[in-house]
Write an enzyme that holds these catalytic residues in place. Structure first.
Site, mmCIF file in Angstrom:
data_model
loop_
_atom_site.group_PDB
_atom_site.id
_atom_site.type_symbol
_atom_site.label_atom_id
_atom_site.label_comp_id
_atom_site.label_asym_id
_atom_site.label_seq_id
_atom_site.Cartn_x
_atom_site.Cartn_y
_atom_site.Cartn_z
ATOM 1 N NE ARG A 198 9.554 58.614 51.778
ATOM 2 C CZ ARG A 198 9.844 59.056 50.555
ATOM 3 N NH1 ARG A 198 8.869 59.424 49.728
ATOM 4 N NH2 ARG A 198 11.087 59.123 50.142
ATOM 5 N NE ARG A 228 6.127 62.564 46.890
ATOM 6 C CZ ARG A 228 7.356 62.379 46.435
ATOM 7 N NH1 ARG A 228 8.390 62.367 47.261
ATOM 8 N NH2 ARG A 228 7.580 62.181 45.147
ATOM 9 C CE LYS A 246 8.622 66.405 49.654
ATOM 10 N NZ LYS A 246 10.064 66.565 49.937
ATOM 11 C CB CYS A 280 19.108 62.923 52.855
ATOM 12 S SG CYS A 280 20.579 62.983 51.789
ATOM 13 C CB CYS A 292 19.678 57.779 47.638
ATOM 14 S SG CYS A 292 18.795 59.026 46.666
#
Length: 565
Positions: A77, A147, A211, A429, A435
């Protein structure tokens, strides 16, 4: 620290303490060609470098039969505060995805960045070096750190957006880990004796992931209530003057554990611009010192606020930042979707928002999205903006270049006239097959689920309407289903918990309506309820608001206290 206290800490705390400031033995693991994965603590430590170890679960059993280990690879990411990327950078990531990943795709995420999926071990270091060569990195996009910082993708109020975006970048840079482990491992830089100090994050970093967002009303496209720390931009006369600060939001929970729950963020008040970084640091350091390091399921900021009290946490932030929060300035969220099609900004530039279903940019039969994006990047003189709704904005287009960019977009299926408002307001997602936490399908289920929902909407004369509809493959919250009007949370293969009653603006958490039901049952329930909505709604009343007003489901008022009532 006593042995008794040591026993109370989660093993992740040991791992971080013994990691030599996130180095571990990652460099040695890279040289081990006997396995495609990372071993021992390194499996977790690579997350601080922006990667998760995964495998293709569709073929895991078959490989086991062949006595092969799972097809280990990593998902990376990128760190991309505010989601802005240049055409040159886009072309570089496009080439890498095509040549060096198992799936060939670029995945736009709900965290306003992109992911590479399916990177095998020999390609991991070249991937980081490629990113570095174009001015990007993946530092702190996972792990117990702050993040990727989100920022409203607002192509209209250009001056305010530019100022807000600059603050998003400043916040991201200010809260980054100071260790040079990333540079040493991936860029082969020499270790310096003075690098092992973490004044903000601490030597064992945060208790859990953190976050942060910067949001520009009236658009809540970053879903502030899904985040630990949010700066709500307050503008006067077209200039940014400060922020309202919201703290303690989060959506993750654990099935069967009522000590976990989604929670909305609390409004601490207004601060002037010059206090932004001090407040960001104070919130992070307070959570660093006060967060739960024994039970990771209760380690997020939202649980710290519930445990110590909002006023106590706020007072500590004021003390550390040397600031007194003023009363919040007035603002209103009126929507959170992206503005599709062309929009002209106040500066005369034009911006084209492209709908990317599931954020998956790949060449499909008759719809070569990835090639189309690359062709636009070759001629585009502005920038690209990745949205927190998994879409792509071609931003800063001069009037004379509009026609050519639109032509390319239409030719490659990036603009389609038949995409409904319902499809544009649905999200999932990644989930299966990559995942490791996935319990049910999400990305692969969403297109068919939306088609069924579209048919139900049309049946009841609501084809032009939409419901905020989201699917997540597990209860960890990546698809932000717990801020949807209809949220499906994976429970097992083909089974979901059905949550209803959120609102269109993302300011109310939905409540579970039915538990552990299949896809057919979900659509039957929605068919009946949408029929009622069509007949009995007030003017412009959203689906979630209708359900609350008609007592179909009780609103979640205080998620910590009544989410499970």
């Amino acid at each position: 620290m006593s042995d008794n206290q040591e026993q109370k800490l989660s093993d992740n705390e040991r791992l971080k303490r013994e990691s030599n400031f996130l180095r571990g033995t990652i460099a040695q693991d890279l040289q081990d060609d006997l396995t495609g994965g990372f071993t021992a603590d390194n499996f977790q430590l690579i997350r601080f470098h922006g990667m998760y170890q995964q495998d293709d679960r569709d073929i895991r059993a078959e490989r086991a039969k062949q006595k092969l280990e799972p097809l280990h690879n990593v998902m990376l990411r990128c760190r991309l505060p505010g989601g802005i990327i240049t055409p040159k950078q886009w072309l570089a990531i496009d080439e890498f995805a095509e040549q060096h990943t198992l799936y060939g795709s670029i995945r736009l995420t709900t965290r306003q960045t992109f992911q590479f999926h399916g990177v095998l071990k020999p390609n991991i270091k070249p991937m980081h070096q490629m990113l570095n060569s174009i001015g990007l990195d993946s530092i702190a996009t996972a792990g117990d750190v702050n993040r990727n910082v989100l920022c409203t993708s607002n192509p209209v109020e250009s001056e305010v957006h530019q100022q807000a975006y600059e603050w998003a970048v400043k916040i991201s840079e200010h809260l980054l880990p100071k260790t040079r482990a990333y540079a040493e491992i991936w860029m082969d830089e020499e270790k310096l004796e003075t690098t092992d100090v973490e004044p903000i994050l601490g030597s064992t970093y945060l208790p859990r992931k953190f976050k942060t967002t910067v949001v520009i009303p009236p658009q809540n496209d970053v879903d502030v209530h899904a985040n630990d720390l949010n700066f709500v931009a307050i503008a006067e006369g077209g200039k940014l003057v400060g922020f309202n600060v919201l703290v303690g939001g989060g959506l993750a929970m654990t099935h069967g554990d009522k000590t976990t729950y989604p929670r909305k963020a609390d409004d601490f008040g207004f601060i002037p611009l010059d206090k932004t970084l001090a407040v960001a640091e104070a919130v992070v350091s307070t959570q660093r010192d006060w967060g739960n390091r024994s039970n990771r399921k209760n380690a997020k900021t939202k649980y710290t606020l519930e445990r110590v009290g909002v006023d106590t946490f706020k007072a500590e932030v004021e003390k550390r930042a040397e600031v007194t929060f003023a009363p919040s300035r007035a603002y209103e969220f009126t929507g959170r979707g992206d503005r599709f099609g062309w929009v002209e900004g106040v500066d005369g530039k034009h911006h084209l928002t492209l709908f990317i279903e599931n954020g998956r940019i790949l060449d499909y039969p008759g719809k070569p999205l990835k090639t189309g994006c690359a062709e636009i990047a070759k001629i585009h003189q502005g920038d690209f903006r990745l949205t927190a709704n998994q879409n792509l904005i071609v931003a800063g287009v001069a009037a004379e270049h509009k026609a050519k960019i639109e032509e390319i977009a239409i030719q490659h299926g990036l603009i389609q006239s038949d995409v409904t408002a319902q499809r544009q307001n649905s999200m999932a997602c990644v989930s299966l097959p990559t995942c490791p936490l996935a319990m049910a399908e999400a990305e692969r289920y969403l297109p068919d689920a939306v088609t069924e929902l579209e048919q139900i909407m049309a049946k009841h004369g609501m084809a032009d309407e939409h419901i905020i509809f989201r699917v997540t493959g597990c209860p960890n919250g990546c698809g932000r289903a717990m801020l949807a009007e209809v949220g499906l949370v994976g429970k097992g293969p083909g089974k979901y918990n059905l949550h209803l009653g959120g609102d269109r603006n993302g300011t109310r958490i939905p409540r579970m309506y039915r538990e552990n039901i299949g896809e057919q049952e979900i659509m039957q329930e929605l068919d009946e309820l949408i029929g009622q909505w069509a007949k009995l709604r007030l003017a412009d009343e959203g689906f979630g608001d209708f359900l609350i007003r008609n007592d179909v489901i009780k609103p979640v008022v205080n998620s910590a206290k009544d989410f499970y009532d």
